[in-house]
Scaffold this motif. Structure first.
Motif, PDB file in Angstrom:
ATOM      1  N   GLY A   1       0.827  -1.063  -0.061  1.00  0.00           N
ATOM      2  CA  GLY A   1      -0.071  -0.056   0.189  1.00  0.00           C
ATOM      3  C   GLY A   1       0.752   1.307   0.081  1.00  0.00           C
ATOM      4  O   GLY A   1       0.278   2.326  -0.071  1.00  0.00           O
ATOM      5  N   LEU A   2       2.113   1.174   0.134  1.00  0.00           N
ATOM      6  CA  LEU A   2       3.028   2.274   0.267  1.00  0.00           C
ATOM      7  C   LEU A   2       3.378   2.596  -1.204  1.00  0.00           C
ATOM      8  O   LEU A   2       3.554   1.776  -2.034  1.00  0.00           O
ATOM      9  CB  LEU A   2       4.106   2.014   1.164  1.00  0.00           C
TER      10      LEU A   2
ATOM     11  N   ARG B   1      -0.880  10.188   7.244  1.00  0.00           N
ATOM     12  CA  ARG B   1      -1.616   9.268   6.462  1.00  0.00           C
ATOM     13  C   ARG B   1      -2.701   9.774   5.773  1.00  0.00           C
ATOM     14  O   ARG B   1      -3.139   9.768   4.711  1.00  0.00           O
ATOM     15  CB  ARG B   1      -1.627   8.110   6.931  1.00  0.00           C
TER      16      ARG B   1
ATOM     17  N   PHE C   1      -4.691   5.397   1.056  1.00  0.00           N
ATOM     18  CA  PHE C   1      -3.713   4.377   1.498  1.00  0.00           C
ATOM     19  C   PHE C   1      -4.261   3.434   2.906  1.00  0.00           C
ATOM     20  O   PHE C   1      -4.895   4.114   3.785  1.00  0.00           O
ATOM     21  CB  PHE C   1      -2.418   4.886   1.974  1.00  0.00           C
TER      22      PHE C   1
ATOM     23  N   TYR D   1      -2.343  10.784   2.433  1.00  0.00           N
ATOM     24  CA  TYR D   1      -2.521   9.595   1.733  1.00  0.00           C
ATOM     25  C   TYR D   1      -3.769   8.832   2.096  1.00  0.00           C
ATOM     26  O   TYR D   1      -3.871   7.634   2.554  1.00  0.00           O
ATOM     27  CB  TYR D   1      -1.367   8.409   1.964  1.00  0.00           C
TER      28      TYR D   1
END
Length: 241
Positions: free
Chosen positions: A14-15, A229, A236, A233
């Motif tokens: 997922g990164l 995050r 993510f 993101y």
């Protein structure tokens, strides 16, 4: 589109990238909204310094995440650190050095030197290299990384000493963060992107590391990690806790 191309190592779990330096540049580009094409490279050898990330812009090729960010900040007249005081900018440099010149090498040690992590690394970090050349290159790369670790000094320590060094660095980051939402003020800065890029590559990956427990023991730091995050993101979802 600006014509900017940013090259980074592959992503996993997922990164966006398994490289903290590539992830830092990606976070910076997302925070600033600079339009670009993101290109995945199986190895770092296409870069001008044989390392990733690198960019190509207006016929110019530039490597090193820190130098790239300085260049793009001037070129696109954007500054994620605009809200920082002179003192905070100085502390931000110290944070970068702690993360990228010391704690990073503890992460490298965990990935490349711990035998339990070696099968995971070969299948993931080196996973985009075709199987036959990977079988040849993997042990050579491992020996090369071990030499780099010894040259830095981190690789000369015992497992216990490396765990103690990294734990102290992580505790220092937690103390600098304190109870604030971000490292400096009410908005994320490059320091946040720098710290996130490394800690995410420890917490959200399946590599065994004593640093996972050190991070988990600091509620403020773990909450901040999820905050960044969510802000940068939001799509993510961690595959590994």
């Amino acid at each position: 589109m600006t014509g900017l191309r940013a090259y980074h190592l592959p992503g996993r779990w997922g990164l966006v990238s398994v490289s903290p330096f590539c992830l830092k540049l990606d976070a910076f580009l997302r925070m600033t909204g600079i339009e670009h094409d993101s290109v995945t490279a199986a190895t770092p050898f296409g870069g001008p310094k044989k390392k990733a990330p690198w960019i190509i812009y207006k016929g110019r090729t530039l490597g090193d995440s820190a130098l790239i960010i300085v260049f793009l900040t001037g070129e696109f007249a954007t500054d994620v650190d605009a809200h920082l005081s002179a003192k905070q900018r100085g502390i931000a440099v110290a944070i970068q050095r702690l993360v990228e010149e010391n704690l990073y090498w503890a992460m490298v040690y965990d990935r490349w030197c711990r035998d339990e992590n070696w099968p995971i690394l070969k299948a993931s970090v080196l996973g985009d290299i075709p199987a036959l050349p990977r079988a040849i290159l993997a042990p050579l790369a491992r020996r090369g990384v071990k030499k780099q670790l010894a040259g830095h000094g981190m690789g000369l320590h015992s497992d216990e000493n490396i765990a103690a060094i990294s734990s102290k660095d992580i505790a220092a980051l937690g103390r600098i963060l304190g109870d604030g939402p971000w490292f400096f003020g009410d908005a994320p800065s490059l320091a946040d992107a720098t710290v996130y890029s490394l800690l995410a590559n420890i917490v959200y990956v399946p590599f065994a590391s004593p640093m996972k427990a050190a991070i988990a023991s600091d509620p403020s730091l773990t909450e901040w990690l999820e905050r960044f995050r969510g802000a940068v993101y939001p799509q993510f979802t961690p595959e590994t806790a």
